[in-house]
Design a protein around this motif. Structure first.
Motif, PDB file in Angstrom:
ATOM      1  N   SER A 106      26.911  26.226  38.995  1.00 36.14           N
ATOM      2  CA  SER A 106      28.347  26.215  39.270  1.00 36.14           C
ATOM      3  C   SER A 106      29.047  26.826  38.065  1.00 36.14           C
ATOM      4  O   SER A 106      28.785  26.421  36.924  1.00 36.14           O
ATOM      5  N   VAL A 107      29.915  27.793  38.332  1.00 37.99           N
ATOM      6  CA  VAL A 107      30.635  28.473  37.258  1.00 37.99           C
ATOM      7  C   VAL A 107      32.122  28.484  37.603  1.00 37.99           C
ATOM      8  O   VAL A 107      32.511  28.901  38.688  1.00 37.99           O
ATOM      9  N   LEU A 108      32.917  28.029  36.655  1.00 36.14           N
ATOM     10  CA  LEU A 108      34.372  28.016  36.787  1.00 36.14           C
ATOM     11  C   LEU A 108      34.961  29.081  35.867  1.00 36.14           C
ATOM     12  O   LEU A 108      34.623  29.131  34.688  1.00 36.14           O
ATOM     13  N   ILE A 109      35.815  29.914  36.425  1.00 31.17           N
ATOM     14  CA  ILE A 109      36.646  30.797  35.606  1.00 31.17           C
ATOM     15  C   ILE A 109      38.076  30.373  35.878  1.00 31.17           C
ATOM     16  O   ILE A 109      38.509  30.336  37.032  1.00 31.17           O
ATOM     17  N   HIS A 110      38.796  30.046  34.821  1.00 32.36           N
ATOM     18  CA  HIS A 110      40.198  29.680  35.018  1.00 32.36           C
ATOM     19  C   HIS A 110      41.074  30.447  34.040  1.00 32.36           C
ATOM     20  O   HIS A 110      40.670  30.734  32.913  1.00 32.36           O
ATOM     21  N   PRO A 111      42.266  30.781  34.489  1.00 28.98           N
ATOM     22  CA  PRO A 111      43.194  31.473  33.598  1.00 28.98           C
ATOM     23  C   PRO A 111      43.871  30.487  32.659  1.00 28.98           C
ATOM     24  O   PRO A 111      43.787  29.269  32.834  1.00 28.98           O
ATOM     25  N   ASN A 112      44.534  31.024  31.682  1.00 27.15           N
ATOM     26  CA  ASN A 112      45.469  30.270  30.847  1.00 27.15           C
ATOM     27  C   ASN A 112      46.835  30.854  31.179  1.00 27.15           C
ATOM     28  O   ASN A 112      47.266  31.842  30.587  1.00 27.15           O
ATOM     29  N   SER A 113      47.460  30.256  32.182  1.00 25.13           N
ATOM     30  CA  SER A 113      48.688  30.818  32.740  1.00 25.13           C
ATOM     31  C   SER A 113      49.907  29.978  32.382  1.00 25.13           C
ATOM     32  O   SER A 113      49.794  28.870  31.857  1.00 25.13           O
ATOM     33  N   MET A 114      51.051  30.500  32.749  1.00 21.66           N
ATOM     34  CA  MET A 114      52.309  29.791  32.561  1.00 21.66           C
ATOM     35  C   MET A 114      52.431  28.596  33.511  1.00 21.66           C
ATOM     36  O   MET A 114      53.303  27.758  33.341  1.00 21.66           O
ATOM     37  N   ASP A 115      51.543  28.500  34.510  1.00 27.11           N
ATOM     38  CA  ASP A 115      51.579  27.398  35.473  1.00 27.11           C
ATOM     39  C   ASP A 115      51.087  26.085  34.885  1.00 27.11           C
ATOM     40  O   ASP A 115      51.345  25.026  35.452  1.00 27.11           O
ATOM     41  N   GLY A 116      50.328  26.109  33.801  1.00 28.96           N
ATOM     42  CA  GLY A 116      49.830  24.902  33.158  1.00 28.96           C
ATOM     43  C   GLY A 116      48.384  24.590  33.495  1.00 28.96           C
ATOM     44  O   GLY A 116      47.785  25.177  34.402  1.00 28.96           O
ATOM     45  N   ASP A 117      47.821  23.635  32.746  1.00 26.62           N
ATOM     46  CA  ASP A 117      46.400  23.313  32.847  1.00 26.62           C
ATOM     47  C   ASP A 117      45.971  22.851  34.233  1.00 26.62           C
ATOM     48  O   ASP A 117      44.920  23.258  34.733  1.00 26.62           O
ATOM     49  N   TYR A 118      46.752  21.980  34.856  1.00 26.01           N
ATOM     50  CA  TYR A 118      46.354  21.459  36.165  1.00 26.01           C
ATOM     51  C   TYR A 118      46.223  22.592  37.187  1.00 26.01           C
ATOM     52  O   TYR A 118      45.200  22.712  37.861  1.00 26.01           O
ATOM     53  N   ALA A 119      47.226  23.430  37.276  1.00 24.40           N
ATOM     54  CA  ALA A 119      47.181  24.558  38.221  1.00 24.40           C
ATOM     55  C   ALA A 119      46.054  25.520  37.880  1.00 24.40           C
ATOM     56  O   ALA A 119      45.372  26.049  38.769  1.00 24.40           O
ATOM     57  N   ASP A 120      45.845  25.749  36.596  1.00 22.72           N
ATOM     58  CA  ASP A 120      44.800  26.695  36.188  1.00 22.72           C
ATOM     59  C   ASP A 120      43.409  26.204  36.546  1.00 22.72           C
ATOM     60  O   ASP A 120      42.515  27.005  36.811  1.00 22.72           O
ATOM     61  N   HIS A 121      43.199  24.892  36.564  1.00 24.32           N
ATOM     62  CA  HIS A 121      41.895  24.333  36.899  1.00 24.32           C
ATOM     63  C   HIS A 121      41.752  24.023  38.387  1.00 24.32           C
ATOM     64  O   HIS A 121      40.696  23.566  38.824  1.00 24.32           O
ATOM     65  N   THR A 122      42.801  24.245  39.166  1.00 28.59           N
ATOM     66  CA  THR A 122      42.764  23.981  40.608  1.00 28.59           C
ATOM     67  C   THR A 122      43.114  25.259  41.372  1.00 28.59           C
ATOM     68  O   THR A 122      42.266  26.099  41.597  1.00 28.59           O
ATOM     69  N   LYS A 123      44.369  25.433  41.719  1.00 28.71           N
ATOM     70  CA  LYS A 123      44.757  26.539  42.601  1.00 28.71           C
ATOM     71  C   LYS A 123      44.565  27.920  41.993  1.00 28.71           C
ATOM     72  O   LYS A 123      44.389  28.887  42.724  1.00 28.71           O
ATOM     73  N   ASN A 124      44.586  28.047  40.673  1.00 27.87           N
ATOM     74  CA  ASN A 124      44.427  29.361  40.037  1.00 27.87           C
ATOM     75  C   ASN A 124      42.982  29.663  39.649  1.00 27.87           C
ATOM     76  O   ASN A 124      42.701  30.729  39.120  1.00 27.87           O
ATOM     77  N   SER A 125      42.085  28.742  39.908  1.00 30.57           N
ATOM     78  CA  SER A 125      40.708  28.883  39.438  1.00 30.57           C
ATOM     79  C   SER A 125      39.856  29.708  40.397  1.00 30.57           C
ATOM     80  O   SER A 125      40.189  29.886  41.566  1.00 30.57           O
ATOM     81  N   PHE A 126      38.740  30.175  39.858  1.00 29.05           N
ATOM     82  CA  PHE A 126      37.723  30.877  40.641  1.00 29.05           C
ATOM     83  C   PHE A 126      36.399  30.166  40.411  1.00 29.05           C
ATOM     84  O   PHE A 126      36.023  29.906  39.262  1.00 29.05           O
TER      85      PHE A 126
END
Length: 144
Positions: A106-126
């Motif tokens: 399992s590999v997670l790629i997440h951005p560091n966006s203006m949306d914040g950590d929660y969004a980056d680890h959920t809806k913005n993640s791959f």
């Protein structure tokens, strides 16, 4: 769905191919990668992937493997990141490599966006492989 890259107020607005909502990257390290493993066989597979990524992406920063769950990560993992904002447009090549090479991991790629950590680890993640349940229940969903 293809990746979406455009410019808005000097910031890149990006949408990963697993989600429909675009996001704006912070002007710092744009992406983190977490490669998860459990047990001896997966650990070896994860370290082999790490070596291949170090060869393929020498501009990335690689951090020491964590042999136990830590922070929001429910199992051992190692982490890498894109190093600097200038590498943000290399997202597709890294994603494509991971899609092809993750094997049983399992590999997670997440951005560091203006949306914040929660969004980056959920809806913005791959995710490549099985998406794990991260320990983020107590995180502020509006945290930026």
């Amino acid at each position: 769905m293809t990746d979406h890259f455009s410019t808005a107020n000097d910031s890149d607005v990006i949408s990963n191919d697993q989600n429909a909502q675009p996001f704006t990257l912070k002007q710092r390290n744009p992406y983190d990668i977490h490669v998860y493993y459990n047990g001896v066989n997966e650990c070896q597979e994860a370290m082999d992937l790490r070596e291949r990524m170090q060869e393929k992406f020498p501009w990335m920063r690689f951090y020491a493997p964590k042999g136990r769950p830590i922070g929001p990560h429910p199992v051992p993992m190692w982490e890498a990141d894109f190093g600097s904002y200038e590498n943000r447009n290399l997202w597709s090549s890294v994603r494509d490599f991971i899609k092809e090479e993750h094997g049983n991991l399992s590999v997670l790629i997440h951005p560091n966006s203006m949306d914040g950590d929660y969004a980056d680890h959920t809806k913005n993640s791959f995710w490549a492989g099985e998406a794990l349940d991260l320990r983020i229940q107590t995180w502020n969903k509006g945290n930026k």
